[in-house]
Design a protein around this motif. Structure first.
Motif, PDB file in Angstrom:
ATOM      1  N   TYR A   3       3.055 -40.735  19.001  1.00  0.00           N
ATOM      2  CA  TYR A   3       4.171 -41.441  18.381  1.00  0.00           C
ATOM      3  C   TYR A   3       4.114 -42.903  18.758  1.00  0.00           C
ATOM      4  O   TYR A   3       3.845 -43.241  19.899  1.00  0.00           O
ATOM      5  CB  TYR A   3       5.507 -40.846  18.824  1.00  0.00           C
ATOM      6  N   GLN A   4       4.367 -43.738  17.778  1.00  0.00           N
ATOM      7  CA  GLN A   4       4.368 -45.168  18.028  1.00  0.00           C
ATOM      8  C   GLN A   4       5.700 -45.738  17.572  1.00  0.00           C
ATOM      9  O   GLN A   4       6.076 -45.621  16.420  1.00  0.00           O
ATOM     10  CB  GLN A   4       3.239 -45.842  17.260  1.00  0.00           C
ATOM     11  N   SER A   5       6.400 -46.333  18.505  1.00  0.00           N
ATOM     12  CA  SER A   5       7.674 -46.957  18.157  1.00  0.00           C
ATOM     13  C   SER A   5       7.696 -48.422  18.570  1.00  0.00           C
ATOM     14  O   SER A   5       8.694 -49.090  18.400  1.00  0.00           O
ATOM     15  CB  SER A   5       8.828 -46.210  18.827  1.00  0.00           C
ATOM     16  N   SER A   6       6.585 -48.916  19.140  1.00  0.00           N
ATOM     17  CA  SER A   6       6.520 -50.310  19.557  1.00  0.00           C
ATOM     18  C   SER A   6       5.612 -51.081  18.620  1.00  0.00           C
ATOM     19  O   SER A   6       5.017 -50.523  17.712  1.00  0.00           O
ATOM     20  CB  SER A   6       6.001 -50.404  20.993  1.00  0.00           C
ATOM     21  N   MET A  72       4.152 -43.203  12.918  1.00  0.00           N
ATOM     22  CA  MET A  72       4.710 -44.548  13.125  1.00  0.00           C
ATOM     23  C   MET A  72       6.087 -44.595  12.480  1.00  0.00           C
ATOM     24  O   MET A  72       6.340 -43.942  11.471  1.00  0.00           O
ATOM     25  CB  MET A  72       3.824 -45.609  12.470  1.00  0.00           C
ATOM     26  N   TYR A  73       6.950 -45.389  13.069  1.00  0.00           N
ATOM     27  CA  TYR A  73       8.279 -45.576  12.512  1.00  0.00           C
ATOM     28  C   TYR A  73       8.355 -46.972  11.917  1.00  0.00           C
ATOM     29  O   TYR A  73       8.345 -47.972  12.623  1.00  0.00           O
ATOM     30  CB  TYR A  73       9.353 -45.380  13.586  1.00  0.00           C
ATOM     31  N   VAL A  74       8.391 -47.045  10.597  1.00  0.00           N
ATOM     32  CA  VAL A  74       8.495 -48.307   9.876  1.00  0.00           C
ATOM     33  C   VAL A  74       9.916 -48.405   9.338  1.00  0.00           C
ATOM     34  O   VAL A  74      10.301 -47.662   8.432  1.00  0.00           O
ATOM     35  CB  VAL A  74       7.466 -48.378   8.728  1.00  0.00           C
ATOM     36  N   HIS A  75      10.693 -49.310   9.915  1.00  0.00           N
ATOM     37  CA  HIS A  75      12.105 -49.477   9.552  1.00  0.00           C
ATOM     38  C   HIS A  75      12.866 -48.154   9.646  1.00  0.00           C
ATOM     39  O   HIS A  75      13.674 -47.821   8.780  1.00  0.00           O
ATOM     40  CB  HIS A  75      12.246 -50.068   8.149  1.00  0.00           C
ATOM     41  N   GLY A  76      12.542 -47.376  10.672  1.00  0.00           N
ATOM     42  CA  GLY A  76      13.233 -46.119  10.914  1.00  0.00           C
ATOM     43  C   GLY A  76      12.700 -44.936  10.129  1.00  0.00           C
ATOM     44  O   GLY A  76      13.173 -43.823  10.285  1.00  0.00           O
ATOM     45  N   ILE A  77      11.700 -45.147   9.286  1.00  0.00           N
ATOM     46  CA  ILE A  77      11.143 -44.065   8.468  1.00  0.00           C
ATOM     47  C   ILE A  77       9.826 -43.610   9.097  1.00  0.00           C
ATOM     48  O   ILE A  77       8.916 -44.416   9.297  1.00  0.00           O
ATOM     49  CB  ILE A  77      10.898 -44.552   7.030  1.00  0.00           C
ATOM     50  N   PRO A  78       9.707 -42.313   9.430  1.00  0.00           N
ATOM     51  CA  PRO A  78       8.450 -41.838  10.016  1.00  0.00           C
ATOM     52  C   PRO A  78       7.325 -41.808   8.980  1.00  0.00           C
ATOM     53  O   PRO A  78       7.499 -41.319   7.866  1.00  0.00           O
ATOM     54  CB  PRO A  78       8.783 -40.424  10.500  1.00  0.00           C
ATOM     55  N   VAL A  79       6.179 -42.368   9.360  1.00  0.00           N
ATOM     56  CA  VAL A  79       5.019 -42.428   8.483  1.00  0.00           C
ATOM     57  C   VAL A  79       3.843 -41.804   9.224  1.00  0.00           C
ATOM     58  O   VAL A  79       3.524 -42.208  10.340  1.00  0.00           O
ATOM     59  CB  VAL A  79       4.685 -43.896   8.102  1.00  0.00           C
TER      60      VAL A  79
END
Length: 196
Positions: A3-6, A72-79
């Motif tokens: 998971y990547q959130s940074s 990845m979370y792009v603007h809160g959306i998991p991708v």
């Protein structure tokens, strides 16, 4: 699954702390550690990857494919994302592996020596009296890293490294290099690309 959130440039807390420290002392006039991070963390991996890609196209190197799954979370959306990871290359002959890693570790050592000289020139006349103490930390870090690079170069020249013999399903022979430090095995490519 990873998971990547940074942000893409910051994968670990250790790297983030090193980066913050280097930027902090850069504001006081000691910019060599930031340059070292850019050279060893960005320029060196890109140039090594490009060289390996060229050797792969010539048929002198086989690059094992290894993929990792990331969310990845792009603007809160998991991708969902699949990334290709550069792993330890397999060379056609032992001589090719030896030549490649001698050149790679020599380039690494030259970069480390250049930044040590650059850092010594910057802390010769410090802007603040406490700056000398702060600049000693990255100087020791780069010096220890250069020492490890010298030891690995010595091991390559003395053939004190492990060369793994691999046979592909199509009966092609390949050789992969690694170092043994204590009980831990470190791939030769990982040693070239590490910040330590």
């Amino acid at each position: 699954m990873n998971y990547q959130s940074s942000a893409l440039l910051i994968y670990s807390t250790k790297l983030l702390l090193i980066l913050i420290f280097c930027v902090f002392i850069a504001f006081a006039g000691v910019t060599a550690p930031v340059g070292y991070l850019l050279a060893m963390g960005l320029i060196m991996p890109i140039s090594i990857s490009m060289r390996l890609h060229g050797l792969n196209e010539k048929g002198l190197v086989a690059l094992p494919t290894k993929f990792s799954q990331w969310t990845m979370y792009v603007h809160g959306i998991p991708v969902e994302e699949k990334r290709s990871v550069l792993t330890n290359p397999c060379f056609v002959t032992k001589a090719h592996a030896r030549t490649f890693f001698i050149r790679a570790y020599t380039c690494r050592l030259i970069v480390q020596i250049v930044f040590l000289i650059f850092l010594a020139g910057q802390i010769w006349e410090p802007l603040f009296s406490w700056m000398l103490l702060l600049a000693v930390i990255p100087a020791i870090w780069i010096l220890v890293s250069a020492g490890i690079t010298l030891l690995r170069l010595r091991d390559i020249y003395r053939n004190n490294w492990n060369i793994e013999h691999l046979v592909s399903p199509s009966q092609n022979e390949y050789f992969r290099a690694e170092f043994t430090s204590g009980m831990k095995k470190v791939s030769a490519l990982e040693g070239v690309l590490s910040l330590n």
